[in-house]
Motif scaffolding. Structure first.
Motif, mmCIF file in Angstrom:
data_model
loop_
_atom_site.group_PDB
_atom_site.id
_atom_site.type_symbol
_atom_site.label_atom_id
_atom_site.label_comp_id
_atom_site.label_asym_id
_atom_site.label_seq_id
_atom_site.Cartn_x
_atom_site.Cartn_y
_atom_site.Cartn_z
ATOM 1 N N SER A 42 -52.177 44.070 -27.681
ATOM 2 C CA SER A 42 -52.474 44.990 -27.087
ATOM 3 C C SER A 42 -52.249 44.483 -25.560
ATOM 4 N N PHE A 43 -52.081 46.271 -24.782
ATOM 5 C CA PHE A 43 -51.944 45.525 -23.343
ATOM 6 C C PHE A 43 -53.472 45.929 -22.605
ATOM 7 N N SER A 44 -53.478 45.060 -21.009
ATOM 8 C CA SER A 44 -54.792 46.116 -20.930
ATOM 9 C C SER A 44 -54.611 46.855 -19.976
ATOM 10 N N LEU A 45 -55.652 47.496 -19.550
ATOM 11 C CA LEU A 45 -56.114 48.561 -19.157
ATOM 12 C C LEU A 45 -54.419 48.023 -17.592
ATOM 13 N N PHE A 46 -53.316 49.084 -16.966
ATOM 14 C CA PHE A 46 -53.105 48.899 -15.896
ATOM 15 C C PHE A 46 -51.523 48.062 -16.608
ATOM 16 N N LYS A 47 -51.322 46.950 -17.230
ATOM 17 C CA LYS A 47 -50.599 46.088 -17.608
ATOM 18 C C LYS A 47 -50.992 45.165 -17.165
#
Length: 76
Positions: A42-47
């Motif tokens: 997965s990616f975090s919020l705002f990548k």
């Protein structure tokens, strides 16, 4: 291609890691080395970071480091 350029769920083999020092040593001690296969979880919020798995280990890597890990996509 770099780790950051992959999409969620894709697998790739690490071809080179272009940084050194403690960050490289930390990844190496966790089993993230050249020739290993990783998967993007997965990616975090705002990548700003990416969660990868390598074997039985899950690691969060910041964008700056993810852009310096070269990979080759695996055929799925």
């Amino acid at each position: 291609m770099t780790v950051y350029g992959l999409k969620k769920g894709e697998k790739a083999t690490i071809t080179s890691i272009s940084f050194g020092g403690s960050a490289r040593a930390r990844l190496s001690s966790l089993g993230v080395t050249e020739g290993k296969t990783i998967k993007i979880l997965s990616f975090s919020l705002f990548k700003s970071a990416v969660l990868i798995s390598c074997g039985f280990v899950r690691i969060g890597v910041r964008k700056a480091l993810a852009n310096r890990i070269e990979v080759k996509k695996c055929a799925q």
